[in-house]
Design a protein around this motif. Sequence first.
Motif, PDB file in Angstrom:
ATOM      1  N   UNK A 156       0.827  -1.220   0.000  1.00  0.00           N
ATOM      2  CA  UNK A 156       0.000   0.000   0.000  1.00  0.00           C
ATOM      3  C   UNK A 156       0.852   1.257   0.000  1.00  0.00           C
ATOM      4  N   UNK A 157       2.112   1.128   0.432  1.00  0.00           N
ATOM      5  CA  UNK A 157       2.951   2.325   0.522  1.00  0.00           C
ATOM      6  C   UNK A 157       3.274   2.889  -0.864  1.00  0.00           C
ATOM      7  N   UNK A 158       3.123   2.089  -1.933  1.00  0.00           N
ATOM      8  CA  UNK A 158       3.348   2.623  -3.275  1.00  0.00           C
ATOM      9  C   UNK A 158       2.336   3.734  -3.567  1.00  0.00           C
ATOM     10  N   UNK A 159       1.052   3.420  -3.367  1.00  0.00           N
ATOM     11  CA  UNK A 159      -0.021   4.389  -3.623  1.00  0.00           C
ATOM     12  C   UNK A 159       0.098   5.599  -2.699  1.00  0.00           C
ATOM     13  N   UNK A 160       0.432   5.343  -1.461  1.00  0.00           N
ATOM     14  CA  UNK A 160       0.522   6.444  -0.497  1.00  0.00           C
ATOM     15  C   UNK A 160       1.722   7.338  -0.781  1.00  0.00           C
ATOM     16  N   UNK A 161       2.805   6.761  -1.280  1.00  0.00           N
ATOM     17  CA  UNK A 161       3.968   7.566  -1.649  1.00  0.00           C
ATOM     18  C   UNK A 161       3.621   8.496  -2.799  1.00  0.00           C
ATOM     19  N   UNK A 162       2.903   7.983  -3.785  1.00  0.00           N
ATOM     20  CA  UNK A 162       2.441   8.820  -4.893  1.00  0.00           C
ATOM     21  C   UNK A 162       1.522   9.923  -4.379  1.00  0.00           C
ATOM     22  N   UNK A 163       0.551   9.559  -3.547  1.00  0.00           N
ATOM     23  CA  UNK A 163      -0.406  10.534  -3.049  1.00  0.00           C
ATOM     24  C   UNK A 163       0.242  11.642  -2.252  1.00  0.00           C
ATOM     25  N   UNK A 164       1.124  11.277  -1.353  1.00  0.00           N
ATOM     26  CA  UNK A 164       1.775  12.288  -0.518  1.00  0.00           C
ATOM     27  C   UNK A 164       2.717  13.176  -1.328  1.00  0.00           C
ATOM     28  N   UNK A 165       3.350  12.598  -2.338  1.00  0.00           N
ATOM     29  CA  UNK A 165       4.205  13.399  -3.216  1.00  0.00           C
ATOM     30  C   UNK A 165       3.372  14.452  -3.954  1.00  0.00           C
ATOM     31  N   UNK A 166       2.227  14.020  -4.489  1.00  0.00           N
ATOM     32  CA  UNK A 166       1.352  14.940  -5.224  1.00  0.00           C
ATOM     33  C   UNK A 166       0.839  16.051  -4.316  1.00  0.00           C
ATOM     34  N   UNK A 173      -3.317  21.371  -1.585  1.00  0.00           N
ATOM     35  CA  UNK A 173      -4.488  22.108  -2.062  1.00  0.00           C
ATOM     36  C   UNK A 173      -5.710  21.197  -2.122  1.00  0.00           C
ATOM     37  N   UNK A 174      -6.890  21.818  -2.004  1.00  0.00           N
ATOM     38  CA  UNK A 174      -8.134  21.060  -2.123  1.00  0.00           C
ATOM     39  C   UNK A 174      -8.249  20.405  -3.506  1.00  0.00           C
ATOM     40  N   UNK A 180      -6.781  13.325  -6.334  1.00  0.00           N
ATOM     41  CA  UNK A 180      -6.330  12.054  -5.768  1.00  0.00           C
ATOM     42  C   UNK A 180      -7.517  11.197  -5.339  1.00  0.00           C
ATOM     43  N   UNK A 181      -8.576  11.836  -4.885  1.00  0.00           N
ATOM     44  CA  UNK A 181      -9.792  11.101  -4.545  1.00  0.00           C
ATOM     45  C   UNK A 181     -10.303  10.334  -5.774  1.00  0.00           C
ATOM     46  N   UNK A 203      -1.822  20.940   6.739  1.00  0.00           N
ATOM     47  CA  UNK A 203      -2.472  21.875   5.824  1.00  0.00           C
ATOM     48  C   UNK A 203      -2.362  23.304   6.358  1.00  0.00           C
ATOM     49  N   UNK A 204      -2.572  23.473   7.653  1.00  0.00           N
ATOM     50  CA  UNK A 204      -2.518  24.806   8.264  1.00  0.00           C
ATOM     51  C   UNK A 204      -1.116  25.391   8.226  1.00  0.00           C
ATOM     52  N   UNK A 205      -0.095  24.535   8.227  1.00  0.00           N
ATOM     53  CA  UNK A 205       1.284  25.024   8.230  1.00  0.00           C
ATOM     54  C   UNK A 205       1.631  25.787   6.950  1.00  0.00           C
ATOM     55  N   UNK A 206       0.850  25.539   5.879  1.00  0.00           N
ATOM     56  CA  UNK A 206       1.098  26.233   4.623  1.00  0.00           C
ATOM     57  C   UNK A 206       0.946  27.735   4.797  1.00  0.00           C
TER      58      UNK A 206
END
Length: 208
Positions: A156-166, A173-174, A180-181, A203-206
């Motif tokens: 599962x870390x493959x998909x999550x790595x892609x998602x977090x990178x994006x 951003x929303x 990604x949804x 998100x708030x740190x942005x």
Amino acid sequence: YAVSISYVITLHKTNYMSLHGQKTTTTSMEWDQFKSLISKLERDGEYKFCLLIVIGVFTGLRISDLLQLKFSQFTGTDFLYVTETKTKKERRIKINSDLKDIIERVKPKMNIVDDENFIFLNRYGTKPIDKSYVNVKLKELLHKYDIHLEGNVSSHMFRKTLGNRALKLNNYSNESIILLMELFNHSSPVTTKRYLGVRNSEIESIYD
């Protein structure tokens, strides 16, 4: 693909395996960790897992779909077409130029005779490797290359790595969450944020 008992015990002690009854969340890799791992796998002749990880991260496919891939699906095309096992939906995935380069570089080293064979064949050459073996091997490789990740290590870390990178490239951003949804076929942005472990504080740190 035997794994020694002592090695399994080592994984348990180093928190790669969850404690009984403890809820764990699959982790993701930082992009630098991902690039370093791919480079080392190619260097050390771990071609099958080099391609499994890089294709998994660049496409965001589930492991059940990854293991059914053939080299012919990447030949002479800019798009990968896959009917997902879980959703039965057809996906058209743009093949990233870096992914193309890696496949073209690694494939000749694997001495592939027939492009219609599965990319990730087992050692007997009869069928794709097993999902449970993939997860054991991933733990072994991260241990070997001294890559420490929080959470449970699995495909599962493959998909999550892609998602977090994006998300990071698009400042959480929303719009990126909604895209990604769609990619992950989730029912809502909240599900996607939960899946990727995105916290409100990130998100708030942005704004800072």
